[in-house]
Scaffold this motif. Structure first.
Motif, mmCIF file in Angstrom:
data_model
loop_
_atom_site.group_PDB
_atom_site.id
_atom_site.type_symbol
_atom_site.label_atom_id
_atom_site.label_comp_id
_atom_site.label_asym_id
_atom_site.label_seq_id
_atom_site.Cartn_x
_atom_site.Cartn_y
_atom_site.Cartn_z
ATOM 1 N N GLU A 53 0.832 -1.204 0.000
ATOM 2 C CA GLU A 53 0.000 0.000 0.000
ATOM 3 C C GLU A 53 0.871 1.260 0.000
ATOM 4 O OE1 GLU A 53 -2.689 -0.013 3.326
ATOM 5 O OE2 GLU A 53 -3.087 2.121 3.149
ATOM 6 N N GLU A 54 1.906 1.251 0.830
ATOM 7 C CA GLU A 54 2.779 2.428 0.921
ATOM 8 C C GLU A 54 3.574 2.636 -0.367
ATOM 9 O OE1 GLU A 54 2.435 4.650 3.017
ATOM 10 O OE2 GLU A 54 1.461 3.705 4.708
ATOM 11 N N VAL A 55 3.990 1.560 -1.011
ATOM 12 C CA VAL A 55 4.675 1.678 -2.303
ATOM 13 C C VAL A 55 3.716 2.318 -3.314
ATOM 14 C CG1 VAL A 55 5.671 0.385 -4.246
ATOM 15 C CG2 VAL A 55 6.347 -0.173 -1.914
ATOM 16 N N GLY A 56 2.454 1.937 -3.244
ATOM 17 C CA GLY A 56 1.436 2.533 -4.116
ATOM 18 C C GLY A 56 1.260 4.025 -3.857
ATOM 19 N N GLU A 57 1.320 4.413 -2.586
ATOM 20 C CA GLU A 57 1.196 5.839 -2.242
ATOM 21 C C GLU A 57 2.378 6.625 -2.791
ATOM 22 O OE1 GLU A 57 0.486 6.135 2.002
ATOM 23 O OE2 GLU A 57 -1.412 5.067 1.841
ATOM 24 N N LEU A 58 3.578 6.035 -2.740
ATOM 25 C CA LEU A 58 4.746 6.694 -3.338
ATOM 26 C C LEU A 58 4.567 6.794 -4.855
ATOM 27 C CD1 LEU A 58 7.631 7.874 -3.135
ATOM 28 C CD2 LEU A 58 8.480 5.522 -3.382
ATOM 29 N N GLU A 102 7.766 11.708 3.094
ATOM 30 C CA GLU A 102 6.866 11.012 4.017
ATOM 31 C C GLU A 102 6.583 9.591 3.533
ATOM 32 O OE1 GLU A 102 3.197 13.143 4.826
ATOM 33 O OE2 GLU A 102 2.194 11.279 5.389
ATOM 34 N N GLU A 103 6.321 9.446 2.240
ATOM 35 C CA GLU A 103 5.999 8.113 1.714
ATOM 36 C C GLU A 103 7.217 7.190 1.744
ATOM 37 O OE1 GLU A 103 3.103 7.390 1.713
ATOM 38 O OE2 GLU A 103 1.958 9.177 1.197
ATOM 39 N N LEU A 104 8.405 7.746 1.454
ATOM 40 C CA LEU A 104 9.619 6.924 1.547
ATOM 41 C C LEU A 104 9.827 6.452 2.983
ATOM 42 C CD1 LEU A 104 12.087 8.859 -0.796
ATOM 43 C CD2 LEU A 104 11.265 6.524 -1.127
ATOM 44 N N ALA A 105 9.568 7.348 3.939
ATOM 45 C CA ALA A 105 9.716 6.975 5.353
ATOM 46 C C ALA A 105 8.682 5.929 5.763
ATOM 47 C CB ALA A 105 9.618 8.211 6.240
ATOM 48 N N ASP A 106 7.458 6.048 5.234
ATOM 49 C CA ASP A 106 6.428 5.038 5.516
ATOM 50 C C ASP A 106 6.878 3.653 5.034
ATOM 51 O OD1 ASP A 106 4.774 6.985 6.594
ATOM 52 O OD2 ASP A 106 3.444 7.104 4.849
ATOM 53 N N ILE A 107 7.478 3.638 3.839
ATOM 54 C CA ILE A 107 7.976 2.366 3.283
ATOM 55 C C ILE A 107 9.103 1.824 4.148
ATOM 56 C CG2 ILE A 107 9.248 1.345 1.329
ATOM 57 C CD1 ILE A 107 7.691 3.389 -0.472
HETATM 58 MG MG LIG Z 1 1.956 6.638 3.314
#
Ligand SMILES: [Mg+2]
Length: 116
Positions: free
Chosen positions: A42-47, A70-75
């Motif tokens: 899901e996080e890769v999709g957000e990035l 933020e998305e890289l940090a989520d991943i």
């Molecule tokens: Mg995210």
């Protein structure tokens, strides 16, 4: 690297330990491995969504922002969780990966005409 405060170096090992401590206190416990695998996807999709808007041919919708960091940090966060849950030392794994790629791709990229 930019920002107002001087950034202290954090090793990959420290990052794994800090996530583990956070999960076991604030987070109560880890989501199970398959749940975290789903969250990673899901996080890769957000990035991918942000990349498509910033570098691709899509445009940001109203209210959307360029939050690549933020998305890289989520991943990275969920990747650290998965490493902890599967008993992987990411420092060693990354060293092994460097070694593998260096051996395997010793000539490959230098000989790739498309990279010149
Ligand atoms: Mg995210």
């Amino acid at each position: 690297m930019h920002g107002h405060q001087k950034q202290r170096v954090m090793s990959i090992d420290e990052a794994q330990q800090m996530v583990d401590l956070w999960i076991k206190t604030t987070g109560v416990r880890y989501f199970n491995e398959l749940t975290n695998m789903t969250i990673l996807t899901e996080e890769v999709g957000e990035l991918a969504r942000v990349m498509a808007r910033k570098y691709g041919e899509q445009s940001f919708k109203a209210g959307e922002k360029d939050n690549i960091s933020e998305e890289l940090a989520d991943i990275l966060w969920v990747l650290l969780c998965l490493a902890n849950q599967t008993d992987v030392n990411l420092t060693q794994a990354l060293k092994d990966s460097f070694e593998k790629k260096t051996k395997r791709d010793k000539e490959r990229h230098i000989q790739n005409a498309k990279l010149k």
